[in-house]
Each structure stands twice: as C-alpha cells, then as structure tokens.
Write an enzyme that holds these catalytic residues in place. Sequence first.
Site, PDB file in Angstrom:
ATOM      1  N   THR A 280       0.844  -1.193   0.000  1.00  0.00           N
ATOM      2  CA  THR A 280       0.000   0.000   0.000  1.00  0.00           C
ATOM      3  C   THR A 280       0.876   1.237   0.000  1.00  0.00           C
ATOM      4  OG1 THR A 280      -1.822   1.167   1.101  1.00  0.00           O
ATOM      5  CG2 THR A 280      -0.168   0.203   2.529  1.00  0.00           C
TER       6      THR A 280
ATOM      7  N   ASP B  15      -7.760  -5.073   0.243  1.00  0.00           N
ATOM      8  CA  ASP B  15      -8.707  -4.304  -0.547  1.00  0.00           C
ATOM      9  C   ASP B  15      -9.931  -4.116   0.322  1.00  0.00           C
ATOM     10  OD1 ASP B  15      -9.402  -2.924  -2.908  1.00  0.00           O
ATOM     11  OD2 ASP B  15     -10.824  -4.494  -3.394  1.00  0.00           O
TER      12      ASP B  15
ATOM     13  N   ASN C 131      -0.579   3.917   1.351  1.00  0.00           N
ATOM     14  CA  ASN C 131      -1.274   4.650   2.398  1.00  0.00           C
ATOM     15  C   ASN C 131      -0.509   4.525   3.731  1.00  0.00           C
ATOM     16  OD1 ASN C 131      -3.076   5.090   4.592  1.00  0.00           O
ATOM     17  ND2 ASN C 131      -4.818   4.840   3.205  1.00  0.00           N
TER      18      ASN C 131
ATOM     19  N   PHE D 174     -10.826   8.484   7.759  1.00  0.00           N
ATOM     20  CA  PHE D 174     -10.701   8.955   6.379  1.00  0.00           C
ATOM     21  C   PHE D 174     -11.912   8.475   5.593  1.00  0.00           C
ATOM     22  CE2 PHE D 174      -9.655   4.969   4.132  1.00  0.00           C
ATOM     23  CZ  PHE D 174      -9.422   4.143   5.217  1.00  0.00           C
ATOM     24  N   GLY D 175     -11.948   8.809   4.311  1.00  0.00           N
ATOM     25  CA  GLY D 175     -12.969   8.268   3.410  1.00  0.00           C
ATOM     26  C   GLY D 175     -14.403   8.448   3.908  1.00  0.00           C
ATOM     27  N   TYR D 176     -15.094   7.328   3.996  1.00  0.00           N
ATOM     28  CA  TYR D 176     -16.517   7.374   4.345  1.00  0.00           C
ATOM     29  C   TYR D 176     -16.780   7.351   5.856  1.00  0.00           C
ATOM     30  CZ  TYR D 176     -16.865   6.280  -0.630  1.00  0.00           C
ATOM     31  OH  TYR D 176     -16.743   6.325  -2.007  1.00  0.00           O
TER      32      TYR D 176
ATOM     33  N   GLY E 239      -1.246   5.616   6.700  1.00  0.00           N
ATOM     34  CA  GLY E 239      -2.100   5.262   7.844  1.00  0.00           C
ATOM     35  C   GLY E 239      -2.251   3.752   7.954  1.00  0.00           C
ATOM     36  N   LYS E 240      -2.458   3.112   6.786  1.00  0.00           N
ATOM     37  CA  LYS E 240      -2.631   1.648   6.764  1.00  0.00           C
ATOM     38  C   LYS E 240      -1.367   0.959   7.258  1.00  0.00           C
ATOM     39  CE  LYS E 240      -5.886   0.777   3.014  1.00  0.00           C
ATOM     40  NZ  LYS E 240      -5.997   0.194   1.673  1.00  0.00           N
TER      41      LYS E 240
END
Length: 199
Positions: A8, A68, A10, A151-153, A12-13
Amino acid sequence: MEQIIFATKNKGKIKEVKSILHDFEVISMEEAGITLEVIEDGKTFIENAVKKAKEISKVTGKITMADDSGLEIDFLDKKPGVYSARYLGENTPYIEKNNHILHLMENVPEQKRSARFVCAIATAFPNGKVLTTQSTIEGLIAHEIKGENGFGYDPIFFVPEKGKTTAELSPEEKNNISHRGKALKKMKELLTKEEEMSH
Ligand code: IMP
C-alpha cells in the site's frame, strides 16, 4: 519468518499493519523500493487483494501482503463496493462523495440504512501459496456528516453499539472493531500457524 512487504502507499494503513503485526517484520512498498501499480479489476475484495499480493510477490520474490476494502450500502445495491475509492471519481473530495450518498439516502428509514465496511487481506508467498481473510464491520448510513478522525466514508458510517460514526472514534477504538483491524488479526493467526508449521 522473513520480511513481509505490505502493498500500500497509504501511510495510515502501514502504521496500523505494523502495530497489529508487531511480531513480524513488515515493510512498506516504499521501504522495499517498489513502485509497481496493480490494476484492481476484480469483482470482489478478495480477488483484488489476491491479485495485488500475487503480482508484487512475483516481482519481488518476497512474501507480500495486500488488502482491498470498501463500503457496501444495502439500499444502493451494495454500492460503492469494490469501486469505493473510485466512486464519483478518484480525485473527488470525500466531503462531496459523502454528501452525495447522504442525498441519495434522504428520507430512507433507519431499517433500510444498513451498510458495512469490508476488508479482504491476502498474503502471497514466493512458492505460490496464498492465505486470505475477510472481515466486516456493520453499521448504518448516518443522516449527517460527523467526526474528524479516520478517512474516506468514516464521517457517514454510524456504529450503533458506539453511538458514534467511525470518524468520531479514536484510532485505537476504531482498530479494535474495524473491518481492517479484524481481518489483520485473523491474518496474524494464519501467519503464526504457517510459521509454526515451517519449524
Ligand atoms: P483501498 O482498499 O485502499 O483500495 O480503498 C478502499 C476505499 O474504501 C477507500 O479509499 C475508502 O473510500 C473506502 N474505505 C475503506 N476502508 C475505510 C475505512 O475504514 N473508513 C472509511 N472509508 C474506507
């Protein structure tokens, strides 16, 4: 066990993965010096995670883990699903994506607002063996944007047991119950078994 590459970009991940898999030596793609881009064209989260892990393991010859994830909203026929990152365009700010979903869900009653975050994780070994796990966190689409974390949703994903959106939870609270946290813990168990078998 040898080093494990986590596929990744990302940050954070990576942080989350390193903290959960602290018994293993996990390195990021950046740390491994890899810039390979894998096209996520699978129909399921598992397919995409397996594809990413396998392709990168093939190129590097190293154990590679990939994930994913996405949001399934039942009222929207499980959309955005595997297209969560690309929904309304990859570069569209999440404030717009979230407001669009809230608009689509306007006047939808509580019992039809069910949704879940899904996370699939795959670990591919250079000998071709692949381990997979998948976990979810169930929730409801909120009526308004709330919270600054995550983050995101996250600002529209309401967790009834907590009485909060995932954007209102601390990172630790979220990791404990999240789709990614749970899928990673399952993967940690599989890897530990794998390591025991190889001794
Ligand atoms: P990917 O797994 O990095 O391909 O991205 C999946 C997409 O799903 C993200 O870009 C977000 O839009 C969404 N998503 C996955 N997990 C979460 C989460 O924990 N919170 C909010 N959105 C998420």
